[in-house]
Motif scaffolding. Structure first.
Motif, PDB file in Angstrom:
ATOM      1  N   GLY A   1      85.816  65.783  83.140  1.00 25.20           N
ATOM      2  CA  GLY A   1      84.786  65.484  82.149  1.00 25.20           C
ATOM      3  C   GLY A   1      83.984  64.233  82.455  1.00 25.20           C
ATOM      4  O   GLY A   1      83.044  63.897  81.732  1.00 25.20           O
ATOM      5  N   THR A   2      84.321  63.549  83.529  1.00 23.91           N
ATOM      6  CA  THR A   2      83.626  62.313  83.887  1.00 23.91           C
ATOM      7  C   THR A   2      82.171  62.601  84.214  1.00 23.91           C
ATOM      8  O   THR A   2      81.877  63.497  85.011  1.00 23.91           O
ATOM      9  N   PRO A   3      81.232  61.846  83.633  1.00 21.27           N
ATOM     10  CA  PRO A   3      79.818  62.083  83.932  1.00 21.27           C
ATOM     11  C   PRO A   3      79.450  61.652  85.352  1.00 21.27           C
ATOM     12  O   PRO A   3      80.030  60.716  85.911  1.00 21.27           O
ATOM     13  N   ALA A   4      78.471  62.336  85.909  1.00 22.52           N
ATOM     14  CA  ALA A   4      78.018  62.068  87.278  1.00 22.52           C
ATOM     15  C   ALA A   4      77.638  60.606  87.477  1.00 22.52           C
ATOM     16  O   ALA A   4      77.866  60.047  88.552  1.00 22.52           O
ATOM     17  N   LYS A   5      77.086  59.960  86.449  1.00 19.45           N
ATOM     18  CA  LYS A   5      76.629  58.572  86.610  1.00 19.45           C
ATOM     19  C   LYS A   5      77.773  57.606  86.919  1.00 19.45           C
ATOM     20  O   LYS A   5      77.535  56.525  87.438  1.00 19.45           O
ATOM     21  N   LYS A   6      79.009  57.994  86.631  1.00 21.35           N
ATOM     22  CA  LYS A   6      80.153  57.130  86.942  1.00 21.35           C
ATOM     23  C   LYS A   6      80.671  57.340  88.359  1.00 21.35           C
ATOM     24  O   LYS A   6      81.460  56.550  88.852  1.00 21.35           O
ATOM     25  N   ILE A   7      80.246  58.412  89.015  1.00 23.29           N
ATOM     26  CA  ILE A   7      80.735  58.758  90.350  1.00 23.29           C
ATOM     27  C   ILE A   7      79.655  58.525  91.414  1.00 23.29           C
ATOM     28  O   ILE A   7      79.963  58.202  92.552  1.00 23.29           O
ATOM     29  N   MET A   8      78.392  58.669  91.038  1.00 21.16           N
ATOM     30  CA  MET A   8      77.277  58.646  91.989  1.00 21.16           C
ATOM     31  C   MET A   8      77.089  57.288  92.653  1.00 21.16           C
ATOM     32  O   MET A   8      77.550  56.260  92.164  1.00 21.16           O
ATOM     33  N   LYS A   9      76.381  57.320  93.777  1.00 25.16           N
ATOM     34  CA  LYS A   9      75.894  56.102  94.409  1.00 25.16           C
ATOM     35  C   LYS A   9      74.617  55.720  93.670  1.00 25.16           C
ATOM     36  O   LYS A   9      73.736  56.552  93.481  1.00 25.16           O
ATOM     37  N   LYS A  10      74.515  54.459  93.275  1.00 27.77           N
ATOM     38  CA  LYS A  10      73.402  54.050  92.421  1.00 27.77           C
ATOM     39  C   LYS A  10      72.198  53.490  93.172  1.00 27.77           C
ATOM     40  O   LYS A  10      71.073  53.806  92.854  1.00 27.77           O
ATOM     41  N   ASN A  11      72.403  52.661  94.132  1.00 22.47           N
ATOM     42  CA  ASN A  11      71.283  52.042  94.855  1.00 22.47           C
ATOM     43  C   ASN A  11      70.928  52.863  96.075  1.00 22.47           C
ATOM     44  O   ASN A  11      71.249  52.508  97.194  1.00 22.47           O
ATOM     45  N   VAL A  12      70.249  53.979  95.826  1.00 26.40           N
ATOM     46  CA  VAL A  12      69.944  54.900  96.925  1.00 26.40           C
ATOM     47  C   VAL A  12      68.558  54.633  97.493  1.00 26.40           C
ATOM     48  O   VAL A  12      67.660  54.181  96.790  1.00 26.40           O
ATOM     49  N   GLN A  13      68.427  54.921  98.758  1.00 22.18           N
ATOM     50  CA  GLN A  13      67.132  54.880  99.424  1.00 22.18           C
ATOM     51  C   GLN A  13      66.432  56.204  99.140  1.00 22.18           C
ATOM     52  O   GLN A  13      67.086  57.225  98.936  1.00 22.18           O
ATOM     53  N   SER A  14      65.125  56.186  99.137  1.00 23.44           N
ATOM     54  CA  SER A  14      64.375  57.426  98.966  1.00 23.44           C
ATOM     55  C   SER A  14      63.143  57.383  99.856  1.00 23.44           C
ATOM     56  O   SER A  14      62.766  56.327 100.361  1.00 23.44           O
ATOM     57  N   ALA A  15      62.541  58.531 100.026  1.00 23.10           N
ATOM     58  CA  ALA A  15      61.330  58.651 100.829  1.00 23.10           C
ATOM     59  C   ALA A  15      60.205  59.141  99.944  1.00 23.10           C
ATOM     60  O   ALA A  15      60.436  59.695  98.863  1.00 23.10           O
ATOM     61  N   SER A  16      59.008  58.973 100.418  1.00 20.69           N
ATOM     62  CA  SER A  16      57.816  59.479  99.751  1.00 20.69           C
ATOM     63  C   SER A  16      57.325  60.694 100.524  1.00 20.69           C
ATOM     64  O   SER A  16      57.481  60.743 101.753  1.00 20.69           O
ATOM     65  N   PRO A  17      56.714  61.675  99.869  1.00 16.43           N
ATOM     66  CA  PRO A  17      56.210  62.848 100.595  1.00 16.43           C
ATOM     67  C   PRO A  17      55.184  62.476 101.670  1.00 16.43           C
ATOM     68  O   PRO A  17      55.073  63.146 102.688  1.00 16.43           O
TER      69      PRO A  17
END
Length: 159
Positions: free
Chosen positions: A88-104
């Motif tokens: 029942g743990t929400p994804a926000k407690k497991i996820m990596k928070k400071n992720v890199q992203s790209a622009s199209p």
């Protein structure tokens, strides 16, 4: 070449409030190993991978606690026991928070450098509002590159 030319546009995202059981269902049914995590307005808040999930559900080993000269030993945990209270743990407690992203519109070479430098398997692609519009994965990128190389080789040979 731009990121938009290589990104996967049919992206499966996970709500940051989705329970682990729902994330597992998505990964298995769609045969994916990671997904961007978004808030209620669809903005990127993190990434979650199969590795993050496995590390989270890993049953605890026997632990020894020494508190004020009293020794407590916890019993090893079984997988079923760990799952029973972790699903029942929400994804926000497991996820990596400071992720890199790209622009199209970003050059593909920049995205490749990010994937290589940080050892990412997937890189979310976001628009100016931080909404997920695609994802670049190492595997899909290699398939695209191989396909383009084959096409170039066939044109060179005259096929």
């Amino acid at each position: 070449m731009k990121v938009r030319d290589f990104m996967i546009k049919d992206v499966h995202t996970v709500s940051q409030d989705a329970p682990l059981s729902e994330v597992l269902e998505l990964f298995v049914s769609k045969r994916i190993n990671g997904a961007p995590v978004v808030d209620a307005s669809g903005k990127l808040t993190g990434m979650i991978s199969d590795g993050d999930i496995l590390r989270y559900i890993n049953p605890q080993r026997q632990t020894v606690y020494d508190m004020f000269s009293y020794v407590f030993i916890s019993q090893p945990e079984e997988l079923e026991e760990a799952l029973s209270y972790k699903v029942g743990t929400p994804a926000k407690k497991i996820m990596k928070k400071n992720v890199q992203s790209a622009s199209p519109n970003q050059d593909l070479e920049e995205a490749l450098r990010m994937l290589a430098k940080h050892h990412f398997k997937k890189l979310p692609v976001v628009n100016n509002e931080r909404e997920v519009v695609g994802v670049i994965s190492r595997g899909d990128l290699l398939k695209q590159i191989a396909g383009r190389l084959n096409k170039l080789n066939n044109e060179t040979v005259g096929i």
